[in-house]
Design a protein around this motif. Structure first.
Motif, PDB file in Angstrom:
ATOM      1  N   UNK A 175       0.604 -12.205  -3.721  1.00 46.36           N
ATOM      2  CA  UNK A 175       1.775 -12.099  -4.573  1.00 46.36           C
ATOM      3  C   UNK A 175       2.158 -10.669  -4.867  1.00 46.36           C
ATOM      4  N   UNK A 176       1.499  -9.705  -4.225  1.00 44.88           N
ATOM      5  CA  UNK A 176       1.767  -8.295  -4.475  1.00 44.88           C
ATOM      6  C   UNK A 176       2.363  -7.640  -3.235  1.00 44.88           C
ATOM      7  N   UNK A 177       3.174  -6.641  -3.464  1.00 46.84           N
ATOM      8  CA  UNK A 177       3.750  -5.874  -2.372  1.00 46.84           C
ATOM      9  C   UNK A 177       2.725  -4.888  -1.810  1.00 46.84           C
ATOM     10  N   UNK A 178       2.848  -4.565  -0.525  1.00 46.72           N
ATOM     11  CA  UNK A 178       1.988  -3.591   0.138  1.00 46.72           C
ATOM     12  C   UNK A 178       2.859  -2.498   0.750  1.00 46.72           C
ATOM     13  N   UNK A 179       2.627  -1.269   0.356  1.00 49.25           N
ATOM     14  CA  UNK A 179       3.375  -0.145   0.917  1.00 49.25           C
ATOM     15  C   UNK A 179       2.829   0.194   2.298  1.00 49.25           C
ATOM     16  N   UNK A 180       3.719   0.381   3.270  1.00 50.15           N
ATOM     17  CA  UNK A 180       3.308   0.663   4.645  1.00 50.15           C
ATOM     18  C   UNK A 180       4.014   1.917   5.140  1.00 50.15           C
ATOM     19  N   UNK A 181       3.341   2.597   6.098  1.00 50.05           N
ATOM     20  CA  UNK A 181       3.956   3.714   6.803  1.00 50.05           C
ATOM     21  C   UNK A 181       4.299   4.907   5.946  1.00 50.05           C
ATOM     22  N   UNK A 182       3.526   5.155   4.875  1.00 48.92           N
ATOM     23  CA  UNK A 182       3.841   6.286   3.996  1.00 48.92           C
ATOM     24  C   UNK A 182       3.654   7.605   4.743  1.00 48.92           C
ATOM     25  N   UNK A 183       2.517   7.766   5.412  1.00 46.06           N
ATOM     26  CA  UNK A 183       2.267   9.014   6.145  1.00 46.06           C
ATOM     27  C   UNK A 183       3.238   9.170   7.308  1.00 46.06           C
ATOM     28  N   UNK A 184       3.461   8.062   8.041  1.00 43.88           N
ATOM     29  CA  UNK A 184       4.388   8.126   9.176  1.00 43.88           C
ATOM     30  C   UNK A 184       5.806   8.452   8.710  1.00 43.88           C
ATOM     31  N   UNK A 185       6.204   7.855   7.580  1.00 39.30           N
ATOM     32  CA  UNK A 185       7.530   8.140   7.066  1.00 39.30           C
ATOM     33  C   UNK A 185       7.701   9.593   6.671  1.00 39.30           C
ATOM     34  N   UNK A 186       6.667  10.184   6.073  1.00 38.42           N
ATOM     35  CA  UNK A 186       6.741  11.587   5.674  1.00 38.42           C
ATOM     36  C   UNK A 186       6.916  12.493   6.891  1.00 38.42           C
ATOM     37  N   UNK A 187       6.332  12.127   8.021  1.00 41.63           N
ATOM     38  CA  UNK A 187       6.462  12.935   9.234  1.00 41.63           C
ATOM     39  C   UNK A 187       7.874  12.905   9.804  1.00 41.63           C
ATOM     40  N   UNK A 188       8.639  11.864   9.451  1.00 40.80           N
ATOM     41  CA  UNK A 188       9.983  11.709  10.012  1.00 40.80           C
ATOM     42  C   UNK A 188      11.072  11.831   8.947  1.00 40.80           C
ATOM     43  N   UNK A 189      10.737  12.452   7.834  1.00 42.73           N
ATOM     44  CA  UNK A 189      11.728  12.667   6.783  1.00 42.73           C
ATOM     45  C   UNK A 189      12.038  11.444   5.967  1.00 42.73           C
ATOM     46  N   UNK A 190      11.165  10.428   6.013  1.00 42.63           N
ATOM     47  CA  UNK A 190      11.420   9.160   5.347  1.00 42.63           C
ATOM     48  C   UNK A 190      12.155   8.209   6.271  1.00 42.63           C
ATOM     49  N   UNK A 191      12.286   6.947   5.840  1.00 44.86           N
ATOM     50  CA  UNK A 191      12.971   5.932   6.642  1.00 44.86           C
ATOM     51  C   UNK A 191      14.360   5.678   6.059  1.00 44.86           C
ATOM     52  N   UNK A 192      15.326   5.458   6.955  1.00 42.84           N
ATOM     53  CA  UNK A 192      16.711   5.240   6.534  1.00 42.84           C
ATOM     54  C   UNK A 192      17.204   3.833   6.829  1.00 42.84           C
TER      55      UNK A 192
END
Length: 371
Positions: A175-192
């Motif tokens: 029932x909880x959310x899981x954050x994914x791709x934090x490190x990968x997103x930082x390498x690409x300026x975040x996700x759009x």
């Protein structure tokens, strides 16, 4: 004393007379129903569906594609703009969700957010049913997508925050959310942007890279593969300034990347536009190819929802194959309050005014429900 056979009364079965209603009477009933109820009547049986089509206007608000807008003013309600009639059609959602901000649409289900209390509700356009989900850890949310209807087993929701972070929710697992791709997103300026494609969550970085996550929410881990390398935004000629928009779109097993650039030329001050549609030809080789046309299909893109719609041999008025339709709340150096229609074969764009007006502070959303 009466015998048991004398006391036994014949069994009388009471059947509903609704299926036997005369067509002309049913048509009179349908004529006074609101669009939401007319859609429900269409689902009963083939004969009722035929009566609804005969008694209803040819442009029901729920037929795709439509643009979900919010009327101007503090108490402005939701409305749907029809490409066919070139006008805004009235539309009503339950009061509990009508004041919320739409941040996603998948198969007839709207994701409605309330930033004040960080709550999120999934609402079905046809049935009016609402499903509450836990607040994602990425508020304020810019986009929500679903792998399937929230009534299907094992469905997954993905929420993209305005800061470029993605969180996943699978109610069957947790029932909880899981954050994914934090490190990968930082390498690409975040996700759009993001899209579900072949069982994977694909995320588009601000540098043009496309990553695919195949997550195991039970293990709270996600295998990552690169579908497209980072790329500098292409430019051409001497231009004063421009606005880049890039979108990910899933279409019948295909993964499309739509790139749009508005430019103002230095010498003439003229406004120009370029739109590209790239298709993933080989995931293993990371090979993408430009599409010069999309026969029998039209592409609708937006920051909240994108879709590919079949046009057919006899398309309705206002809809053309091999065209990309775009709508955003800002002017983008073109006419305000307009839908932009870009023809891939002709490389020309025209504006479709949104008659009736809408609130410029609320993002318009393409609606393509499955009825």
């Amino acid at each position: 004393m009466a015998s048991p056979s004398q006391r036994r009364r014949p069994c009388v079965q009471h059947q509903s007379a609704w299926p036997d209603l005369p067509p002309e009477l049913l048509e009179r009933i349908v004529a006074v129903l609101v669009p939401l109820d007319r859609v429900a009547v269409r689902l009963v049986c083939a004969s009722w569906r035929a009566c609804v089509r005969a008694a209803s206007p040819p442009d029901l608000p729920f037929e795709a594609p439509r643009l979900l807008l919010r009327r101007p003013g503090a108490a402005g309600g939701l409305a749907l703009f029809s490409l066919h009639h070139r006008k805004v059609l009235p539309f009503a959602l339950p009061a509990s969700v009508s004041t919320r901000r739409c941040c996603g649409h998948t198969g007839g289900w709207l994701a409605m957010a309330l930033d004040a209390d960080r709550s999120l509700v999934l609402c079905n356009l046809v049935s009016g049913r609402s499903v509450a989900v836990p607040p994602p850890p990425v508020f304020p949310v810019s986009k929500v997508i679903l792998s399937g209807p929230p009534t299907s087993p094992g469905w997954v929701a993905a929420a993209l925050g305005r800061a470029g972070t993605i969180a996943l929710l699978q109610p069957a697992v947790s029932g909880a959310w899981t954050t994914v791709g934090v490190e990968e997103g930082a390498q690409h300026g975040g996700f759009r942007d993001m899209a579900f494609w072949r069982g994977r969550l694909c995320a588009l970085g601000y540098d043009g890279a496309v990553l695919a996550f195949r997550g195991d929410l039970r293990a709270r881990a996600a295998a990552v593969s690169v579908l497209r390398e980072a790329e500098e935004q292409p430019v051409g000629g001497a231009w004063l300034g421009g606005c880049w928009r890039v979108y990910l779109v899933e279409s019948g097993g295909e993964l499309l990347l739509v790139r749009k650039l508005y430019m103002v030329w230095v010498n003439s001050g003229a406004v120009d536009a370029q739109v590209e549609v790239l298709a993933l030809l080989s995931a293993g080789e990371r090979r993408w190819g430009a599409m010069e046309e999309t026969p029998g299909r039209a592409v609708f893109v937006g920051s909240v929802a994108s879709a590919v719609v079949g046009v057919g041999l006899d398309p309705p008025a206002g809809l053309r194959e091999s065209c990309v339709y775009l709508a955003r709340r800002e002017v983008e150096m073109l006419a305000p309050h307009a839908i932009c229609e870009y023809s891939l074969p002709d490389q020309e764009m025209r504006g479709v005014p949104i008659a009736g007006g809408h609130c410029a502070d609320v993002e318009p959303v393409w609606i393509t429900p499955v009825v």
